[in-house]
Design an enzyme around this catalytic site. Sequence first.
Site, PDB file in Angstrom:
ATOM      1  N   TRP A  13      -5.146   2.400  10.158  1.00 37.18           N
ATOM      2  CA  TRP A  13      -5.380   2.222   8.726  1.00 37.18           C
ATOM      3  C   TRP A  13      -5.189   0.767   8.304  1.00 37.18           C
ATOM      4  O   TRP A  13      -5.904   0.263   7.451  1.00 37.18           O
ATOM      5  CB  TRP A  13      -4.499   3.155   7.901  1.00 37.18           C
ATOM      6  N   GLU A  34     -11.465   6.097   4.584  1.00 36.52           N
ATOM      7  CA  GLU A  34     -10.804   6.904   5.613  1.00 36.52           C
ATOM      8  C   GLU A  34     -11.764   7.176   6.759  1.00 36.52           C
ATOM      9  O   GLU A  34     -11.380   7.164   7.931  1.00 36.52           O
ATOM     10  CB  GLU A  34     -10.274   8.213   5.026  1.00 36.52           C
ATOM     11  N   TYR A  49       0.838  -1.203   0.000  1.00 37.69           N
ATOM     12  CA  TYR A  49       0.000   0.000   0.000  1.00 37.69           C
ATOM     13  C   TYR A  49       0.876   1.259   0.000  1.00 37.69           C
ATOM     14  O   TYR A  49       0.669   2.172  -0.786  1.00 37.69           O
ATOM     15  CB  TYR A  49      -0.942  -0.005   1.211  1.00 37.69           C
TER      16      TYR A  49
END
Length: 191
Positions: A52, A44, A22
């Site tokens: 995350w 988000e 990522y």
Amino acid sequence: MESRKDIVRCSWVSNDPLYVEYHDEEWGIPVYNNQKLFQMLCLEGQQAGLSWITILKKRQKYNELFHDFDPYKIILLKETDIQTFLTNTGIVRHKGKIEAIINNARCYIEMQEKGVDFSDFIWKFVDDKPIINNWNLIQEVPSETEISKNLSNSLKKQGFKYVGSTICYSFMQACGLVNDHIVNCICRNKT
């Protein structure tokens, strides 16, 4: 040839291969596609209060349940779908966050119907070009800025939920509106 030991990445990245991929292939690379921007804004928002990596590991299931974040399909979801989602361990089982995705899809469509392109709307906050920051340490990176506050307020005026200024700044970082790779990060100049 560089050894793996010599590779420097932003310090928030763990050794988890999914996180490394990522960071190296997505984070900070400018995104202009409306649906991808919508997806990332929604994801988000799902991160609020969590890490995350938690959301990243659940992203595939979110994509399945929310029709790859096609707003026109999301708005067709019913209360029975929400109740089913609340039992699915593949996503964050928080009713408010699930409902926020559906709400945000409606807001997105309302903007489109008014002739507002989502990508243009988002990118105008940075004058249509990424802000390149020059941080030496991850500790220097802010969690919000005046721009993320303005983006948050503008999205809220459109009716969006789970779009606070910290969420908006994370979104801006993820979608390349700002380049917050530290200066010696291997990905610094990829964007």
